[in-house]
Design a protein around this motif. Sequence first.
Motif, PDB file in Angstrom:
ATOM      1  N   THR A  80      24.360   4.542  -0.177  1.00  0.00           N
ATOM      2  CA  THR A  80      25.202   3.395  -0.474  1.00  0.00           C
ATOM      3  C   THR A  80      24.525   2.140   0.052  1.00  0.00           C
ATOM      4  O   THR A  80      23.959   2.138   1.153  1.00  0.00           O
ATOM      5  N   GLY A  99      27.552  -2.186  -1.434  1.00  0.00           N
ATOM      6  CA  GLY A  99      28.829  -1.838  -2.047  1.00  0.00           C
ATOM      7  C   GLY A  99      28.725  -0.873  -3.202  1.00  0.00           C
ATOM      8  O   GLY A  99      29.731  -0.492  -3.781  1.00  0.00           O
ATOM      9  N   SER A 100      27.501  -0.461  -3.594  1.00  0.00           N
ATOM     10  CA  SER A 100      27.325   0.455  -4.708  1.00  0.00           C
ATOM     11  C   SER A 100      26.613   1.722  -4.249  1.00  0.00           C
ATOM     12  O   SER A 100      26.045   1.779  -3.166  1.00  0.00           O
ATOM     13  N   MET A 101      26.641   2.738  -5.113  1.00  0.00           N
ATOM     14  CA  MET A 101      26.022   4.022  -4.814  1.00  0.00           C
ATOM     15  C   MET A 101      24.794   4.215  -5.693  1.00  0.00           C
ATOM     16  O   MET A 101      24.764   3.776  -6.850  1.00  0.00           O
ATOM     17  N   ASP A 126      35.198   3.558   1.614  1.00  0.00           N
ATOM     18  CA  ASP A 126      33.931   4.265   1.572  1.00  0.00           C
ATOM     19  C   ASP A 126      34.220   5.684   1.122  1.00  0.00           C
ATOM     20  O   ASP A 126      35.362   6.047   0.862  1.00  0.00           O
ATOM     21  N   GLN A 149      37.562   9.637  -0.679  1.00  0.00           N
ATOM     22  CA  GLN A 149      37.664   8.256  -0.222  1.00  0.00           C
ATOM     23  C   GLN A 149      38.215   8.164   1.188  1.00  0.00           C
ATOM     24  O   GLN A 149      39.119   8.904   1.578  1.00  0.00           O
ATOM     25  N   LEU A 155      31.159   6.115  -9.404  1.00  0.00           N
ATOM     26  CA  LEU A 155      31.442   6.148  -7.971  1.00  0.00           C
ATOM     27  C   LEU A 155      31.114   4.784  -7.395  1.00  0.00           C
ATOM     28  O   LEU A 155      29.939   4.418  -7.280  1.00  0.00           O
ATOM     29  N   THR A 156      32.145   4.006  -7.038  1.00  0.00           N
ATOM     30  CA  THR A 156      31.958   2.643  -6.564  1.00  0.00           C
ATOM     31  C   THR A 156      32.880   2.370  -5.387  1.00  0.00           C
ATOM     32  O   THR A 156      34.057   2.747  -5.406  1.00  0.00           O
ATOM     33  N   ARG A 157      32.340   1.736  -4.370  1.00  0.00           N
ATOM     34  CA  ARG A 157      33.154   1.329  -3.227  1.00  0.00           C
ATOM     35  C   ARG A 157      33.989   0.115  -3.620  1.00  0.00           C
ATOM     36  O   ARG A 157      33.484  -0.836  -4.205  1.00  0.00           O
ATOM     37  N   THR A 158      35.277   0.146  -3.265  1.00  0.00           N
ATOM     38  CA  THR A 158      36.167  -0.971  -3.563  1.00  0.00           C
ATOM     39  C   THR A 158      37.075  -1.245  -2.374  1.00  0.00           C
ATOM     40  O   THR A 158      37.488  -0.322  -1.662  1.00  0.00           O
ATOM     41  N   ALA A 183      21.640   3.815 -10.311  1.00  0.00           N
ATOM     42  CA  ALA A 183      22.990   3.798  -9.765  1.00  0.00           C
ATOM     43  C   ALA A 183      23.761   5.046 -10.158  1.00  0.00           C
ATOM     44  O   ALA A 183      23.554   5.618 -11.230  1.00  0.00           O
ATOM     45  N   TYR A 224      18.840  -2.217  -8.455  1.00  0.00           N
ATOM     46  CA  TYR A 224      19.904  -3.016  -9.065  1.00  0.00           C
ATOM     47  C   TYR A 224      20.461  -4.076  -8.134  1.00  0.00           C
ATOM     48  O   TYR A 224      21.262  -4.914  -8.551  1.00  0.00           O
TER      49      TYR A 224
END
Length: 383
Positions: A251, A254-256, A284, A299, A277-280, A273, A225
Amino acid sequence: VAALSMGRVDANAGWVETSGSTGFDLRMTTDSGATWSEPRPLPNDSDILLPIADIQFVDANHGWLIASREDQAPSVNDSNTPSPAGLHYGMAVFRTADGGTSWQRSTIDAGAWPASPQSVTNAGYGISASIHFRDATHGEAFSTFVWSGTGGASPPDQVCKQASTNDGGATWTAPRDGPCASRMTFNSSSDGYGQIWDFGSSATVFVTSDGGQTWVSGELPQPNYLHGVIGATNLLLMERHSDGTLHALVTAGGSMALDVSADRGKTWVDSGAAVGLTRTGGSDYLVSWLGEGNWIALQTGADPAVKPDARETYDGGLTWMPLAATGLELVSRATFVSSTDGWVVGQPYMCQIGGGGSQGCLISSDILATSDGGQTWRTILTP
């Protein structure tokens, strides 16, 4: 005083490593953290590099700690200047049979300090060490020495060694080539994994199914992706399913995502994906193993003014659901002995608004525990 690391033997026994103005200490508990021992000083010999890299106990009395050691630091101001002749590096392993009250040392000599390679610019070096005992008698020690600079390093710029013991760490075999990982993680006495020390330039992972005696290595794929976007692929957690397949949460960009291997870790395929669960915002996640297909993500690195996010998966990382996580703080380490019973090193912030309206914050540390799988957390130790 700060809590640097901690670990569990079982539901009752555990330990915490703390640092303070007088050095590094060990605190032990045998009643799930209800009471703790007095601070017990950790070894601090002149040739070892602190803080202690790795500590393990197999029961409330028998434990080991490992630290990288060096004769002295070579000059690395010029990447074309060879290291001084005669210097050696390696591992110092300390063992205790009384819960850390006293320690005995053994030394593993990994050989001459490797010369600074001309292939590395802006050269510096790094050394890491880790340890794993399958029981009170049999164990493995690992050391990774790397020359690093712009663009990372590769053989012969890295020297990775492993040694074995069958007498509880009193004596060790001669070092042999080992996995070039910066840290080893074990879900059980036999199943473990690690990622190559240089996370930024390679996605090589190492997998063992015999307690670290032998290793299989492979390359994690860049998630589909990302559509060709270059980004480091970092391993967060790996588990072996009952059918023999390996599942890894990674990771990247920025995505898992979830990767799967059917050949013991030699080759991997991207399974897509992770949903939910997403890094923002630069945050992390620290991910811990609770059981097959059951993981928890906590987190870390988020805004201290915002309650950290916590999520759980029951399908091996494909979908994630939020946890209430009442009382949770930002965390730096986590360990679980069952699907419900876990500890974390918390990092509480204390903030005040100054006269000019500016905010100042101090970070502390403590040990938090959960008995309901992360739904609620309570403090069991404030060093």
